[in-house]
Design an enzyme around this catalytic site. Structure first.
Site, PDB file in Angstrom:
ATOM      1  N   GLY A  21       0.848  -1.202   0.000  1.00  0.00           N
ATOM      2  CA  GLY A  21       0.000   0.000   0.000  1.00  0.00           C
ATOM      3  C   GLY A  21       0.874   1.239   0.000  1.00  0.00           C
ATOM      4  N   GLY A  41      -0.510   4.594   0.219  1.00  0.00           N
ATOM      5  CA  GLY A  41      -1.220   5.806   0.630  1.00  0.00           C
ATOM      6  C   GLY A  41      -0.363   6.584   1.609  1.00  0.00           C
ATOM      7  CB  ALA A  58      -0.088   4.625   6.490  1.00  0.00           C
ATOM      8  N   GLY A  59       1.577   4.105   3.952  1.00  0.00           N
ATOM      9  CA  GLY A  59       2.541   3.241   3.262  1.00  0.00           C
ATOM     10  C   GLY A  59       3.664   4.020   2.598  1.00  0.00           C
ATOM     11  CB  SER A  71     -16.196  19.356   2.627  1.00  0.00           C
ATOM     12  OG  SER A  71     -15.801  19.833   3.895  1.00  0.00           O
ATOM     13  NE  ARG A 127     -17.025  13.498   9.758  1.00  0.00           N
ATOM     14  CZ  ARG A 127     -15.848  13.283   9.220  1.00  0.00           C
ATOM     15  NH1 ARG A 127     -15.320  12.077   9.227  1.00  0.00           N
ATOM     16  NH2 ARG A 127     -15.163  14.255   8.654  1.00  0.00           N
ATOM     17  CD  GLU A 130      -9.863   3.693   6.225  1.00  0.00           C
ATOM     18  OE1 GLU A 130      -9.351   4.371   5.317  1.00  0.00           O
ATOM     19  OE2 GLU A 130     -11.060   3.384   6.249  1.00  0.00           O
ATOM     20  NE  ARG A 183     -11.328   9.046   9.935  1.00  0.00           N
ATOM     21  CZ  ARG A 183     -11.589  10.177   9.286  1.00  0.00           C
ATOM     22  NH1 ARG A 183     -11.093  11.323   9.691  1.00  0.00           N
ATOM     23  NH2 ARG A 183     -12.366  10.159   8.205  1.00  0.00           N
TER      24      ARG A 183
END
Lengths: 644, 249
Positions: A40, A42, A44-45, A284, A337, A432, A442
């Site tokens: 991955g 993204g 993080a990766g 948004s 949310r 995630e 979150r």
């Protein structure tokens, strides 16, 4: 099994610095002797792979897209939180920590979340140094906004494209390491299994999506940065390719899956327009700062709207129900949310929904336009209004927008300890893909923060602790464990290709999504979950006897890719239902109808459920074992949320 | 709506490829262009035919993966990505021709899928600021005028889809490369490597076989993110400045 979260001893604010001192280091000259696989690319990766390369490790990075820059982090709009307190409005590391723990409805670990808040400040520095063009004020300093109901302005942003700019920053750092030869990038290559040797993660099996070749890759540690599993619902705001396969196959090799039922439903998405719908688009939630949410007071009016006899603007003020303002006078349209989403579902279930499908509520800007003028509203939300018009063909300056909740983020994921290592030695999960920091819900602008915290500032420290205790010896991909895993992967692919049934992969995926959304979506109850479990088991059986996949393995075959992902989603769906069934409390995004206050709000049961659910795979067709990690709160007092 | 689709079919990189025609009834104007392809593909699978392969992922106009050349325009008649194009942009009874990006540096993989790894290699040649993780100054240490930050942002919004190359008669990648060169040349963080970056990225761009720029501006006119031609002018200036200077390191 007893789960050890490995949270360091000592006062909360000193845990991370002490831990950084206590972890073992790998000598700079020895880092090149270790290989790390990162799956991955993204936030993080990419950030982890780049940082490992800079430190001197050998990295093999994988993504299923044609370029690492396509990862779905790119679509994040709103911003990234950091406790910089540049606005002098009382923010601090402790406040960000507190807000995140509370926002997660007290289902995350104090130690992890505090560390997240601590390193948040470094992330902004790092991104600016990379040339990320954050929004600035006229004096040239960074601008902030308040986001998702936070009491302070701590959100850094780059117009409505913060995720894109942060990902391109991480991608640039990654590209630099590719050029330096420290990272080898494998695009269009999908992980299909984890390889374990002597109880440790030592490699992965992948499929080259262009040639179909099944390949083995060996390493000293494997990092999964494979994102969330929102596409189990078929319709979500995730990218079409986002999937759970890498994480799920690791789960089946022994990694625990934690809190899988914790999913976040975002209240402001563009509603479904018909059966052809392939994905949902988020608007948004900043729109709720000025938009007023309403539906007609009566079912009759709603009916007339649905069949085109009435337009929104024909409905007089006294025939409208501004239900959020009515029920939550202090927070109004800005309730969190999960509350906004549940209430939208409720009014639609009452038959007061306003588009053809009956699944939409109005988000009305007429008052804001009257108050501030169209130009002001355009300056604030112009790009969102344009996007809305492009997709729906309606002009939101003249007609109220229609919105409906959609699956957006999954808080659950692979169980990890403080070092971000799963219970499988040598296997890590970040971003995630892990469960760690957001509890049951979150906060806005916290996903980007967590992805980059894990990749830039946590894992590069903690992975050394493990590697320094590992021998340099590489495992050959000729090892029996690789051969066995390759054979299993091939067998599964052949099975999928040989069924040649009558129902397409998308049809199965839609059925799965329907079950999950209906019974394991915004609100859940015992009876529905039981029903869902039976339906999913039936679906699984049907899938493996009646799915239709065209073509062969030895070519680019998108139906085969989808089939293999949907097969895993079906299994995950069943586990989500088990998890939702076990947790008979309401918390965060998980609303159990049996557990509500007299006013109909979510009711947590801290005495019974202050734990992380970590599910253990026991083999095909066997129930999974639930392991519990108790959550200990020493620094915050648990309170019920109230937005009245 | 009724639509006639003429789609490029090519089994793999070495196949010659040809157009195939498909008739679709009952297309809703609320569908996105890609959802129309989803429906066609479901139908093809049911008829045991290989579905049409195309690249796509986020379907919200930001990942840059979708890439169809529609009726002679990359991403079709509107200045947006293919995934954000809706059927209401077409008329009942229309014939729509769909091809892959056509460029030597973007070889066709299958049907409408092309290989854009050349873009990644251009980025690897210098599309970054060489800072390691950690040890960087505080984010507010260097103020940047809002105007500069905004302009750098405009350049940075490029999604790397390759429409600029597909639109260009020479298959030039100048708009893509210049957007990155510009972004970093404008920001203080990009100054240290400013010259080598311009040189290296241009060299790699040429190495990948992209064509020359003749300033027709088709790239910018077709760019779904409206990346401005100014970037190309700026990159030319950067490149010349780098080549001409004696402190070129």
């Amino acid at each position: 099994m007893k789960l050890d979260s490995k949270i360091p001893e000592g006062p909360l604010s000193e845990k991370w610095s002490k831990h950084k001192f206590n972890v073992k280091l790998v000598n700079p000259a020895n880092k090149r002797k270790y290989d790390i696989i990162v799956v991955g690319t993204g936030l993080a990766g990419a950030s982890a792979a780049a940082s490992f390369g800079e430190l001197g490790y050998n990295v093999n990075a994988f993504c299923f897209q044609d370029s690492p820059r396509r990862a779905h982090s790119i679509a994040a709009q709103g911003g990234i939180n950091a406790a910089k307190n540049y606005q002098n409005d009382g923010d601090s590391v402790f406040r960000l920590f507190y807000d995140t723990i509370k926002g997660g409805d007290y289902r995350s670990r104090e130690g992890n979340v505090h560390r997240l808040a601590e390193v948040s400040v470094n992330i902004i520095d790092q991104c600016v140094a990379q040339g990320v063009p954050f929004a600035r004020e006229y004096g040239g300093l960074l601008d902030n906004r308040s986001f998702g109901g936070a009491q302070v302005s701590r959100t850094f942003y780059a117009r409505g494209q913060t995720g894109q700019q942060l990902l391109l920053g991480a991608y640039s750092a990654l590209s630099r390491q590719v050029a330096n030869g420290k990272v080898k990038m494998h695009t269009r290559e999908e992980m299909l299994d984890l390889v374990m040797i002597d109880g440790k993660a030592r490699g992965i099996i992948t499929r080259n999506l262009i040639t179909g070749k099944i390949e083995s890759h060996s390493a000293h540690a494997v990092v999964l940065a494979t994102g969330g599993y929102g596409n189990v619902f078929y319709l979500s705001t995730n990218a079409m390719g986002s999937n759970v396969t890498a994480a799920w196959r690791a789960h089946k090799k022994g990694a625990f899956m934690a809190n899988p039922c914790f999913t976040q439903i975002h209240p402001t998405c563009i509603p479904v327009s018909g059966d052809h719908q392939s994905k949902l688009t988020l608007m948004s939630e900043s729109l709720r700062n000025d938009g007023r949410v309403w539906v007609p007071k009566t079912k009759e009016d709603a009916e007339k709207v649905r069949n085109g006899q009435l337009k929104a603007t024909d409905i007089p003020e006294d025939a409208r129900d501004y239900y959020l303002e009515r029920k939550y006078p202090s927070f109004g349209n800005l309730v969190p949310r999960d509350v906004a989403s549940r209430n939208a579902k409720e009014v639609c279930d009452e038959g007061r929904g306003v588009n053809k499908t009956g699944l939409a509520v109005y988000l009305d800007f007429a008052d804001a336009i009257k108050r501030d003028g169209e130009d002001t509203i355009k300056a604030k939300y112009g790009n969102l209004f344009d996007m809305y018009e492009q997709i729906t063909g309606e002009n939101p300056y003249k007609m109220p927008m229609k919105i409906y909740p959609a699956v957006h983020y999954t808080m659950g994921g692979l169980w990890v300890d403080y070092n971000l290592m799963t219970n499988v030695p040598g296997l890590y999960a970040i971003g995630e893909a892990n469960f760690s920091d957001h509890g049951a819900n979150r906060l806005g602008a916290s996903a980007l923060m967590q992805g980059l915290a894990d990749g830039y500032f946590v894992l590069p420290y903690t992975i050394g602790d493990y590697l320094s205790q590992e021998a340099y010896d590489k495992v050959s991909t000729d090892h029996e464990a690789f051969k066995t895993a390759e054979a299993e992967v091939k067998e599964k692919i052949n099975k999928l290709l040989s069924i040649n049934g009558t129902k397409t992969v998308d049809e199965f995926h839609k059925d799965l999504g329907h079950i999950m959304w209906e019974y394991c979506g915004m609100s859940r109850n015992e009876e529905g979950l039981k029903k869902a479990k039976a339906e999913i088991q039936k679906l699984k059986e049907d899938f493996w006897s009646n799915v239709k996949v065209i073509g062969s393995n030895e070519e680019l075959n998108q139906s085969l890719e989808k089939a293999s992902r949907v097969a895993d989603f079906i299994e995950l769906g069943e586990l989500m239902i088990d998890d939702a069934q076990d947790r008979s409390e309401s918390c965060g995004g998980h609303f159990r109808e049996e557990s509500q206050t007299p006013e109909g709000e979510a009711k947590r049961k801290d005495d019974e459920f202050s734990y992380v659910s970590a599910w253990q795979y026991n083999g095909p067709e066997k129930p999974e074992t639930l392991n519990k990690e108790d959550l200990v709160f020493e620094n915050v007092k648990l309170t019920q949320r109230s937005y009245k | 709506m009724k639509i006639k689709l003429k789609v490029w079919r090519q089994k793999n990189a070495s196949d010659k490829g040809n157009f195939k025609t498909y008739d679709l009834d009952d297309i809703s104007e609320d569908m996105s262009f890609l959802e129309m392809f989803d429906i066609l593909n479901e139908d093809l699978v049911k008829k045991n035919e290989d579905p049409i392969h195309f690249d796509h992922d986020c379907r919200e106009g930001i990942c840059g993966m979708c890439s169809m050349y529609i009726n002679g325009h990359p991403h079709g008649p509107k200045q947006t990505t293919t995934c954000q194009l809706h059927m209401r942009s077409f008329k009942d009874g229309d014939t729509i021709t769909v091809e892959p990006w056509r460029a030597k540096s973007f070889p066709v993989v299958k049907d409408l899928v092309v290989d854009r790894s050349s873009f990644d290699r251009v980025m690897q040649s210098g599309g970054y600021v060489s800072v390691n993780t950690g040890g960087v100054p505080d984010a507010n240490e260097i103020p940047i005028p809002k105007k500069i930050a905004d302009e750098a942002f405009d350049a940075a919004t490029c999604i790397g889809c390759g429409a600029c190359v597909a639109a260009c008669k020479n298959a030039s990648a100048m708009l893509f490369v210049s957007a990155k060169v510009s972004q970093l040349a404008m920001l203080p963080q990009g100054q240290v490597e400013r010259k080598s970056r311009a040189e290296n990225m241009v060299a790699q761009m040429d190495e990948e076989g992209f064509g020359a720029c003749t300033n027709t501006g088709a790239c910018s006119a077709e760019c779904p993110k409206g990346i401005s031609l100014e970037n190309i002018a700026r990159m030319n200036r950067e490149y010349l400045g780098a080549k001409a200077s004696s402190d070129n390191l």
